[in-house]
Scaffold this motif. Structure first.
Motif, PDB file in Angstrom:
ATOM      1  N   GLU A 426       5.786 -12.315 -16.282  1.00 44.84           N
ATOM      2  CA  GLU A 426       6.749 -11.764 -15.322  1.00 44.84           C
ATOM      3  C   GLU A 426       7.129 -12.797 -14.266  1.00 44.84           C
ATOM      4  O   GLU A 426       6.381 -13.733 -13.983  1.00 44.84           O
ATOM      5  CB  GLU A 426       6.146 -10.527 -14.633  1.00 44.84           C
ATOM      6  N   ASP A 427       8.297 -12.609 -13.671  1.00 45.49           N
ATOM      7  CA  ASP A 427       8.737 -13.397 -12.517  1.00 45.49           C
ATOM      8  C   ASP A 427       7.894 -12.966 -11.323  1.00 45.49           C
ATOM      9  O   ASP A 427       7.964 -11.818 -10.878  1.00 45.49           O
ATOM     10  CB  ASP A 427      10.223 -13.128 -12.262  1.00 45.49           C
ATOM     11  N   SER A 432       6.082  -9.549  -6.944  1.00 49.21           N
ATOM     12  CA  SER A 432       5.582  -9.443  -5.577  1.00 49.21           C
ATOM     13  C   SER A 432       6.462  -8.502  -4.754  1.00 49.21           C
ATOM     14  O   SER A 432       5.956  -7.633  -4.026  1.00 49.21           O
ATOM     15  CB  SER A 432       5.543 -10.829  -4.931  1.00 49.21           C
ATOM     16  N   ALA A 433       7.784  -8.657  -4.878  1.00 49.44           N
ATOM     17  CA  ALA A 433       8.699  -7.789  -4.132  1.00 49.44           C
ATOM     18  C   ALA A 433       8.542  -6.340  -4.570  1.00 49.44           C
ATOM     19  O   ALA A 433       8.564  -5.415  -3.739  1.00 49.44           O
ATOM     20  CB  ALA A 433      10.138  -8.254  -4.339  1.00 49.44           C
ATOM     21  N   SER A 434       8.341  -6.133  -5.863  1.00 49.31           N
ATOM     22  CA  SER A 434       8.145  -4.772  -6.377  1.00 49.31           C
ATOM     23  C   SER A 434       6.873  -4.157  -5.800  1.00 49.31           C
ATOM     24  O   SER A 434       6.861  -2.984  -5.399  1.00 49.31           O
ATOM     25  CB  SER A 434       8.072  -4.809  -7.902  1.00 49.31           C
ATOM     26  N   GLN A 435       5.811  -4.944  -5.736  1.00 54.02           N
ATOM     27  CA  GLN A 435       4.548  -4.459  -5.182  1.00 54.02           C
ATOM     28  C   GLN A 435       4.658  -4.210  -3.682  1.00 54.02           C
ATOM     29  O   GLN A 435       4.090  -3.264  -3.141  1.00 54.02           O
ATOM     30  CB  GLN A 435       3.449  -5.497  -5.465  1.00 54.02           C
ATOM     31  N   ASN A 447      17.698  -3.823  -7.608  1.00 54.88           N
ATOM     32  CA  ASN A 447      16.992  -4.254  -6.390  1.00 54.88           C
ATOM     33  C   ASN A 447      16.784  -5.769  -6.335  1.00 54.88           C
ATOM     34  O   ASN A 447      15.853  -6.265  -5.691  1.00 54.88           O
ATOM     35  CB  ASN A 447      15.639  -3.555  -6.264  1.00 54.88           C
ATOM     36  N   GLY A 448      17.671  -6.513  -7.006  1.00 52.44           N
ATOM     37  CA  GLY A 448      17.536  -7.967  -7.066  1.00 52.44           C
ATOM     38  C   GLY A 448      17.565  -8.642  -5.711  1.00 52.44           C
ATOM     39  O   GLY A 448      16.993  -9.724  -5.542  1.00 52.44           O
ATOM     40  N   LYS A 455      10.045 -13.910  -2.668  1.00 51.41           N
ATOM     41  CA  LYS A 455       9.877 -15.348  -2.848  1.00 51.41           C
ATOM     42  C   LYS A 455       9.363 -16.013  -1.585  1.00 51.41           C
ATOM     43  O   LYS A 455       8.374 -16.764  -1.623  1.00 51.41           O
ATOM     44  CB  LYS A 455      11.207 -15.983  -3.261  1.00 51.41           C
ATOM     45  N   VAL A 456      10.015 -15.766  -0.473  1.00 45.85           N
ATOM     46  CA  VAL A 456       9.594 -16.425   0.763  1.00 45.85           C
ATOM     47  C   VAL A 456       8.203 -15.967   1.177  1.00 45.85           C
ATOM     48  O   VAL A 456       7.406 -16.737   1.722  1.00 45.85           O
ATOM     49  CB  VAL A 456      10.626 -16.206   1.896  1.00 45.85           C
TER      50      VAL A 456
END
Length: 661
Positions: A426-427, A432-435, A447-448, A455-456
């Motif tokens: 996975e990306d 991370s953003a999903s979690q 939700n891109g 990322k940041v």
């Protein structure tokens, strides 16, 4: 009698060496491999077998290297030891007309660095308080005898000082050389109480082979890039003068005054600040001349070609640049550090027509380059990587560990959802953003927009970073607002509870070990105390050293772990650490160990490594002989000590080096 005794003695184990030399090539700027290609002479060679008295060979005055030393140099069973042994080995090898095998050489500087001691001999001797200190007066003698001098009427117009020009100084120089061997030998004996593992010496010898081999430089591209920059700098200087009328438009104080006179307040003229001013002024409207000057200032700030110039200085007669990597060069983690060209901090290339831009520069089509790309200084910066090329009939295979630090951190902390995300391919930014936000996040999909926040956060938060870390990682340039950064930090930490707990557990274990001198284990990491040093044992078995640890109040009023080490401006000073920083040390050091083992596997499999940048390996291979996937597969093989860390590598083959995201 003495000769008979020497012949009958047992075979020595260690030959300690130090030499003084002369060359018309600048050693600091060009490196030792280019240094010996100049007007090079070994002046003095001091040596000692084991604990024997140190002897001096005055080669500048006609003495020859004794046969026993020459025999020892070629004897694989006798260790050749020196401080920065690469210098002695390369100089003696050049004198003998061949490259000396590094396998029986040991570098005391590298050993000291593994214990977080200074890389400079005089500083290491001072910290260790050895009985034999380096003579500071010798530095002036080096300047006198070892580097070219300026011709004057007083010295008869000569460009080099010889022994007969200062006989008393020459005798002092000989004593200085003798003293260096005594100091180095004393340090080496002190270091032997904390031996560097054989595996690490194997890595060092591999490193030396890579440095000896070097990497081919496209000298035509280098020369034309420098010429292009000179032309651009001249043109931009004239344009800046026309816009401002200033005597020196590059002067920060003059330009600040000029802008303020036009009603534009200026706090700083750094690159980021100028870029922000341009955005604001573009948006709000302003004096067009001021806006043009700020844009020009930004271009001029990017027009540096220091890396091209560094490559031009250090490239050897055969077109290869050597000595670009320092083993154990990074403090605390012992990762490799860059030297000379500094490949560790290259600009990323973003344009898709890199080859076309490269050819335009080499052809000298600078006007056409500007008409197509506009910002020529930026294009020159993006082309820096491509000056590294394979030799004729060969290609580069470049393999890079994917998100190695994030994988190692998750593995060390036991953050299972991250490990599963990596294992499933996975990306990690989307995962991370999903979690963090509790919704599905797909790159360029549902939700891109949240991926950027993921990322940041991934880049900044893993080692207990706060808002400042997010900003330094480019959060504001990504479009995030400063006011939302604390929420991003909290959401990341809530999504990564095992990593957060790992920070606290590591700090507590380190603190308790210093208090009680008893061992403490945190997951895959162990803390020990002995020799007035706190040791962090990594999963690989390698240890990181925190010298003279002490608990004392920090600026927040709580007890904090401190230790001695190299601080700002290369000063030896007491430094503070905490859980996140120690986790960073542990993670980066473990990633370094994974890289070292991968490089060793590649070398043993017959691949020719010519460079490495961070977690990326550059291989020079005959065109078509190897496939990228077999290199990546071998690189991503798990070491025995981390069988379940989800490693992955990706790569490409190309006729020159470049950055591939």
């Amino acid at each position: 009698m003495n000769q008979i005794k020497e012949k009958s003695r047992e075979k020595p184990c260690v030959l300690s060496i130090d030499l003084e030399s002369y060359s018309d090539v600048d050693l600091a700027k060009c490196g030792v491999y280019k240094y010996v290609e100049g007007d090079f002479h070994i002046l003095l060679l001091a040596y000692a077998f084991d604990d024997d008295e140190v002897r001096i060979v005055d080669m500048a005055c006609g003495e020859s290297i004794p046969q026993e030393v020459l025999d020892a140099v070629d004897d694989p069973d006798i260790i050749k030891a020196a401080w920065n042994a690469q210098f002695e080995r390369t100089c003696i090898g050049h004198y003998l007309g061949r490259v000396l095998n590094p396998d029986s050489w040991r570098c005391s500087m590298v050993h000291a660095a593994s214990l977080s001691l200074p890389l400079a001999l005089k500083n290491a001797a001072k910290v260790l308080k050895t009985g034999q200190q380096k003579d500071r007066a010798g530095e002036n003698l080096i300047k006198y005898f070892s580097v070219p001098c300026k011709p004057t009427k007083a010295n008869g117009g000569r460009t080099r000082n010889l022994p007969e020009h200062d006989p008393a100084g020459w005798q002092k120089f000989k004593e200085y050389c003798l003293q260096d061997v005594r100091t180095e030998r004393d340090i080496r004996k002190r270091l032997e109480a904390f031996p560097m593992p054989d595996r690490e010496w194997d890595y060092y010898h591999m490193d030396q082979r890579i440095n000896d081999r070097g990497v081919q430089i496209d000298t035509e591209l280098v020369e034309m890039a420098i010429a292009c920059d000179l032309m651009l700098s001249d043109e931009m200087g004239k344009r800046a003068y026309e816009l401002t009328g200033l005597e020196n438009p590059n002067s920060v104080s003059q330009l600040k005054n000029w802008l303020e006179e036009r009603g534009i307040p200026v706090e700083s003229l750094g690159k980021k600040d100028v870029a922000a001013m341009i955005t604001d002024l573009d948006k709000n409207g302003c004096d067009q001349e001021a806006l043009d000057m700020l844009k020009l200032r930004l271009q001029m700030a990017k027009s540096s070609v220091k890396k091209y110039q560094a490559a031009q200085r250090c490239v050897c007669e055969d077109g290869r640049a050597r000595g670009l990597f320092q083993f154990n060069g990074a403090a605390k983690t012992n990762r490799w550090a860059g030297r000379l060209i500094q490949l560790q901090n290259l600009v990323r290339n973003e344009i898709s027509t890199l080859d076309e831009a490269r050819e335009l520069v080499k052809m000298g089509e600078f006007e056409l380059l500007e008409s197509i790309y506009g910002n020529v200084p930026d294009i020159l910066s993006q082309l820096i990587r491509t000056m590294l090329v394979p030799k004729e009939g060969h290609e580069f295979i470049v393999a890079d560990f994917s998100a190695i630090e994030a994988r190692v951190l998750a593995w060390l902390a036991g953050e299972q959802w991250r490990l599963e995300a990596f294992r499933n391919g996975e990306d990690i930014y989307c995962a991370s953003a999903s979690q963090m936000f509790g919704v599905p996040v797909v790159k360029h999909g549902v939700n891109g927009g949240l991926r950027q926040k993921g990322k940041v956060a991934e880049l900044a938060c893993g080692y207990q970073g706060g808002s400042g870390a997010l900003i330094s990682m480019g959060a504001l340039e990504m479009g995030l607002k400063e006011g939302e950064l604390p929420d991003i930090i909290e959401q990341w930490r809530n999504a990564s509870p095992h990593i957060v707990q790992f920070w606290w557990d590591v700090e507590k274990a380190a603190t308790e070990t210093v208090k009680t001198h008893e061992e403490h284990v945190v997951g895959k990491v162990e803390f020990q105390y002995y020799g007035n040093t706190l040791w962090m044992m990594l999963p690989s078995g390698r240890k990181l050293a925190y010298l003279k640890p002490r608990l004392q109040p920090n600026r927040f009023g709580r007890m904090s772990l401190t230790f001695e080490g190299m601080g700002a401006n290369n000063n030896w000073a007491r430094q503070e650490s905490y859980g996140g920083r120690m986790v960073e040390n542990c993670t980066q050091a473990t990633a370094r160990d994974i890289l070292a083992e991968a490089m060793r596997r590649l070398e043993q499999a017959g691949f020719v490594i010519v460079g490495h940048v961070h977690d990326e390996v550059i291989i020079e291979a005959p065109v078509g002989r190897y496939r990228v996937d077999e290199v990546c597969q071998l690189m991503a093989e798990n070491p025995p000590w981390c069988p379940d860390c989800p490693l992955n590598a990706a790569g490409y083959e190309a006729p020159s080096y470049y950055f591939k995201d």
